[in-house]
Motif scaffolding. Structure first.
Motif, mmCIF file in Angstrom:
data_model
loop_
_atom_site.group_PDB
_atom_site.id
_atom_site.type_symbol
_atom_site.label_atom_id
_atom_site.label_comp_id
_atom_site.label_asym_id
_atom_site.label_seq_id
_atom_site.Cartn_x
_atom_site.Cartn_y
_atom_site.Cartn_z
ATOM 1 N N GLY A 87 6.786 20.262 -12.513
ATOM 2 C CA GLY A 87 5.661 20.892 -11.823
ATOM 3 C C GLY A 87 4.824 19.813 -11.175
ATOM 4 O O GLY A 87 5.281 18.682 -10.996
ATOM 5 N N LYS A 88 3.594 20.157 -10.799
ATOM 6 C CA LYS A 88 2.684 19.159 -10.227
ATOM 7 C C LYS A 88 2.214 18.253 -11.352
ATOM 8 O O LYS A 88 1.336 18.632 -12.141
ATOM 9 N N VAL A 89 2.820 17.103 -11.449
ATOM 10 C CA VAL A 89 2.533 16.197 -12.559
ATOM 11 C C VAL A 89 2.335 14.779 -12.039
ATOM 12 O O VAL A 89 2.736 14.444 -10.927
ATOM 13 N N GLU A 90 1.703 13.955 -12.866
ATOM 14 C CA GLU A 90 1.700 12.519 -12.611
ATOM 15 C C GLU A 90 3.116 12.004 -12.882
ATOM 16 O O GLU A 90 3.917 12.691 -13.546
ATOM 17 N N PRO A 91 3.452 10.815 -12.398
ATOM 18 C CA PRO A 91 4.818 10.316 -12.622
ATOM 19 C C PRO A 91 5.269 10.381 -14.082
ATOM 20 O O PRO A 91 6.443 10.665 -14.354
ATOM 21 N N GLU A 92 4.336 10.154 -15.018
ATOM 22 C CA GLU A 92 4.704 10.179 -16.434
ATOM 23 C C GLU A 92 5.144 11.564 -16.897
ATOM 24 O O GLU A 92 5.723 11.719 -17.978
ATOM 25 N N GLY A 93 4.883 12.591 -16.087
ATOM 26 C CA GLY A 93 5.276 13.946 -16.455
ATOM 27 C C GLY A 93 6.725 14.273 -16.147
ATOM 28 O O GLY A 93 7.207 15.359 -16.500
ATOM 29 N N LEU A 94 7.432 13.355 -15.495
ATOM 30 C CA LEU A 94 8.863 13.573 -15.256
ATOM 31 C C LEU A 94 9.602 13.666 -16.586
ATOM 32 O O LEU A 94 9.239 12.999 -17.554
ATOM 33 N N VAL A 138 15.397 -3.933 -0.592
ATOM 34 C CA VAL A 138 15.329 -3.287 -1.898
ATOM 35 C C VAL A 138 14.099 -3.847 -2.602
ATOM 36 O O VAL A 138 14.057 -5.021 -2.973
ATOM 37 N N ALA A 139 13.088 -3.013 -2.772
ATOM 38 C CA ALA A 139 11.828 -3.474 -3.357
ATOM 39 C C ALA A 139 11.960 -3.715 -4.854
ATOM 40 O O ALA A 139 11.395 -4.662 -5.394
ATOM 41 N N ALA A 140 12.698 -2.849 -5.514
ATOM 42 C CA ALA A 140 12.889 -2.968 -6.960
ATOM 43 C C ALA A 140 14.063 -2.084 -7.350
ATOM 44 O O ALA A 140 14.406 -1.129 -6.638
ATOM 45 N N ARG A 141 14.675 -2.415 -8.492
ATOM 46 C CA ARG A 141 15.832 -1.663 -8.983
ATOM 47 C C ARG A 141 15.588 -1.337 -10.456
ATOM 48 O O ARG A 141 15.466 -2.241 -11.278
ATOM 49 N N LEU A 142 15.495 -0.063 -10.778
ATOM 50 C CA LEU A 142 15.197 0.366 -12.140
ATOM 51 C C LEU A 142 16.208 1.400 -12.612
ATOM 52 O O LEU A 142 16.801 2.113 -11.802
ATOM 53 N N PRO A 143 16.399 1.522 -13.942
ATOM 54 C CA PRO A 143 17.297 2.556 -14.468
ATOM 55 C C PRO A 143 16.757 3.955 -14.174
ATOM 56 O O PRO A 143 15.541 4.158 -14.077
ATOM 57 N N LEU A 144 17.662 4.905 -14.061
ATOM 58 C CA LEU A 144 17.286 6.297 -13.798
ATOM 59 C C LEU A 144 16.283 6.802 -14.826
ATOM 60 O O LEU A 144 15.369 7.555 -14.488
ATOM 61 N N THR A 145 16.441 6.371 -16.070
ATOM 62 C CA THR A 145 15.550 6.838 -17.129
ATOM 63 C C THR A 145 14.130 6.295 -16.991
ATOM 64 O O THR A 145 13.226 6.725 -17.702
ATOM 65 N N GLU A 146 13.927 5.326 -16.081
ATOM 66 C CA GLU A 146 12.582 4.789 -15.815
ATOM 67 C C GLU A 146 12.062 5.293 -14.465
ATOM 68 O O GLU A 146 11.332 4.597 -13.756
ATOM 69 N N ALA A 147 12.440 6.526 -14.121
ATOM 70 C CA ALA A 147 12.043 7.106 -12.842
ATOM 71 C C ALA A 147 10.532 7.190 -12.687
ATOM 72 O O ALA A 147 9.999 7.043 -11.586
ATOM 73 N N ALA A 148 9.818 7.420 -13.781
ATOM 74 C CA ALA A 148 8.356 7.515 -13.709
ATOM 75 C C ALA A 148 7.756 6.202 -13.221
ATOM 76 O O ALA A 148 6.893 6.185 -12.331
ATOM 77 N N GLU A 149 8.220 5.106 -13.788
ATOM 78 C CA GLU A 149 7.732 3.797 -13.365
ATOM 79 C C GLU A 149 8.120 3.522 -11.914
ATOM 80 O O GLU A 149 7.330 2.974 -11.132
ATOM 81 N N ALA A 150 9.327 3.909 -11.537
ATOM 82 C CA ALA A 150 9.796 3.700 -10.169
ATOM 83 C C ALA A 150 8.946 4.483 -9.174
ATOM 84 O O ALA A 150 8.580 3.969 -8.104
ATOM 85 N N LEU A 151 8.616 5.725 -9.523
ATOM 86 C CA LEU A 151 7.810 6.558 -8.644
ATOM 87 C C LEU A 151 6.401 5.988 -8.500
ATOM 88 O O LEU A 151 5.847 5.923 -7.388
ATOM 89 N N ARG A 152 5.827 5.549 -9.616
ATOM 90 C CA ARG A 152 4.489 4.959 -9.548
ATOM 91 C C ARG A 152 4.495 3.682 -8.710
ATOM 92 O O ARG A 152 3.577 3.438 -7.932
ATOM 93 N N LEU A 153 5.531 2.881 -8.856
ATOM 94 C CA LEU A 153 5.641 1.648 -8.074
ATOM 95 C C LEU A 153 5.755 1.965 -6.586
ATOM 96 O O LEU A 153 5.091 1.345 -5.749
ATOM 97 N N ALA A 154 6.586 2.945 -6.248
ATOM 98 C CA ALA A 154 6.759 3.314 -4.843
ATOM 99 C C ALA A 154 5.459 3.837 -4.239
ATOM 100 O O ALA A 154 5.173 3.613 -3.063
ATOM 101 N N GLU A 155 4.667 4.541 -5.043
ATOM 102 C CA GLU A 155 3.413 5.110 -4.550
ATOM 103 C C GLU A 155 2.276 4.107 -4.494
ATOM 104 O O GLU A 155 1.242 4.373 -3.885
ATOM 105 N N SER A 156 2.471 2.937 -5.106
ATOM 106 C CA SER A 156 1.388 1.958 -5.213
ATOM 107 C C SER A 156 1.043 1.293 -3.887
ATOM 108 O O SER A 156 -0.057 0.774 -3.706
ATOM 109 N N GLY A 157 2.000 1.288 -2.964
ATOM 110 C CA GLY A 157 1.768 0.622 -1.689
ATOM 111 C C GLY A 157 1.792 -0.887 -1.776
ATOM 112 O O GLY A 157 1.399 -1.584 -0.835
ATOM 113 N N THR A 158 2.266 -1.411 -2.903
ATOM 114 C CA THR A 158 2.241 -2.868 -3.116
ATOM 115 C C THR A 158 3.603 -3.514 -2.859
ATOM 116 O O THR A 158 3.716 -4.736 -2.937
ATOM 117 N N VAL A 159 4.624 -2.714 -2.588
ATOM 118 C CA VAL A 159 5.973 -3.271 -2.443
ATOM 119 C C VAL A 159 6.477 -3.031 -1.027
ATOM 120 O O VAL A 159 6.101 -2.076 -0.362
#
Length: 345
Positions: free
Chosen positions: A16-23, A316-337
């Motif tokens: 649903g509408k969640v923060e990345p940690e809600g995945l 490729v800004a970063a490479r993370l395991p599928l199970t760390e999708a929350a961290e990947a999504l937060r990183l992509a949204e940060s605008g820092t990469v």
């Protein structure tokens, strides 16, 4: 049919509408391919602006929650269904699926699987699927940019923008690109004239650089600024609008910003002038399935060849395991990469 019975399906669910940690991570049996289908064992899938919008419930035509996001993927064919040559098994392919890519195994129609050439690894290929198709089609099919023309790319350091500026330069066009100052040297190295969208008046600066106007503007921002993009066009120029990033955090209808943009594009084209506006949608023309697939395959193949030749480079800004999708999504949204965040199984 090649067997995947000993493997386990791992997929990321957007509830649903969640923060990345809600995945959520869901595990189960690997699906079997139906007639005309293949199972792709995912090697790389990306985090794009679409998924960022989907988690906010803001993507124009996203399905109801819950669902598995993931716009595109690259992997190897693990199983083939009836009517598909078993020789495809083991072949590295790319596919654009809109949803469902954030999974260890993905079922797609065999006709939607595009071969990845030798010498192009999965991560680099992944950055070029939806971004590369979008950039190629907007440049060559929508705006039809030619050598010697001048184009303006908003967000020239972004996923689509970074590919677009490289393809435009390879075509022989002069490119002006907007980005934060920290990305300017990379743009200069690519032959792009950078404009800082934080500290400079974009319209005024572009008029200085191109007093007669530009031949094409590629605008993913939308909102009120789209008017400046239109006014910067030279006679005969084309505005290509392909997003509404300016409304990313707005509350309310996810359709309204797009409908407003479409109305503006329609109005501009209805007026007597020598410029044209286009709203680019990568899924346009899907009703003619055979033509759509042939065009997509041809264009992605061209992009992969440009990548293999070195005309464009993958970020490729970063490479993370599928199970760390929350961290990947937060990183992509940060605008820092810079570049695309990639997930792997």
């Amino acid at each position: 049919m090649h067997s995947t019975e000993t493997e386990e399906l791992v997929e990321v669910v957007l509830p649903g509408k969640v923060e990345p940690e809600g995945l959520r991570i869901r595990r189960g049996a690997v699906p079997a391919p139906g007639p005309g289908q293949v199972v792709i064992r995912m090697e790389a899938t990306g985090v794009s602006f679409a998924e960022q919008q989907m988690r906010r419930g803001k993507y124009f035509d996203q399905p109801p929650f819950p669902f598995v996001p993931g716009y595109d993927l690259v992997g190897t064919v693990a199983a083939t269904g009836e009517g598909v040559t078993p020789a495809l098994t083991g072949t590295r392919v790319a596919a654009m699926v809109k949803i469902g890519g954030w999974a260890s195994h993905v079922v797609v129609d065999a006709a939607d699987a595009v071969p990845v050439p030798d010498g192009v690894d999965a991560d680099r290929a992944e950055t070029m699927v939806v971004n590369g198709i979008t950039a190629w089609q907007m440049l060559h099919r929508t705006a039809r940019v030619r050598a010697g023309q001048t184009v303006l790319v908003l967000g020239a350091n972004g996923g689509v923008g970074s590919v677009l500026v490289q393809l435009a330069r390879a075509t022989g066009a002069r490119v002006i690109g907007t980005a934060s100052a920290r990305h300017h040297q990379v743009l200069r190295d690519r032959g792009v004239t950078p404009v800082d969208h934080h500290t400079e008046n974009i319209a005024a600066r572009v008029r200085e650089l191109a007093p007669g106007g530009v031949d094409a503007v590629f605008d993913h921002v939308g909102g009120p600024g789209i008017v400046d993009s239109w006014r910067l066009l030279a006679p005969g120029g084309t505005l290509v609008a392909y997003g509404t990033a300016s409304t990313r955090d707005d509350e309310g209808s996810k359709q309204l910003p797009v409908l407003k943009l479409l109305a503006r594009v329609w109005l501009w084209n209805a007026l007597p002038n020598r410029r044209r506006a286009r709203f680019y949608n990568i899924w346009a023309g899907r009703r003619n399935e055979a033509r759509f697939r042939a065009r997509l395959r041809a264009d992605l193949t061209q992009v992969f060849e440009a990548l293999r030749r070195g005309d464009i480079t993958a970020q490729v800004a970063a490479r993370l395991p599928l199970t760390e999708a929350a961290e990947a999504l937060r990183l992509a949204e940060s605008g820092t990469v810079a570049g695309k965040v990639v997930l792997h199984a």
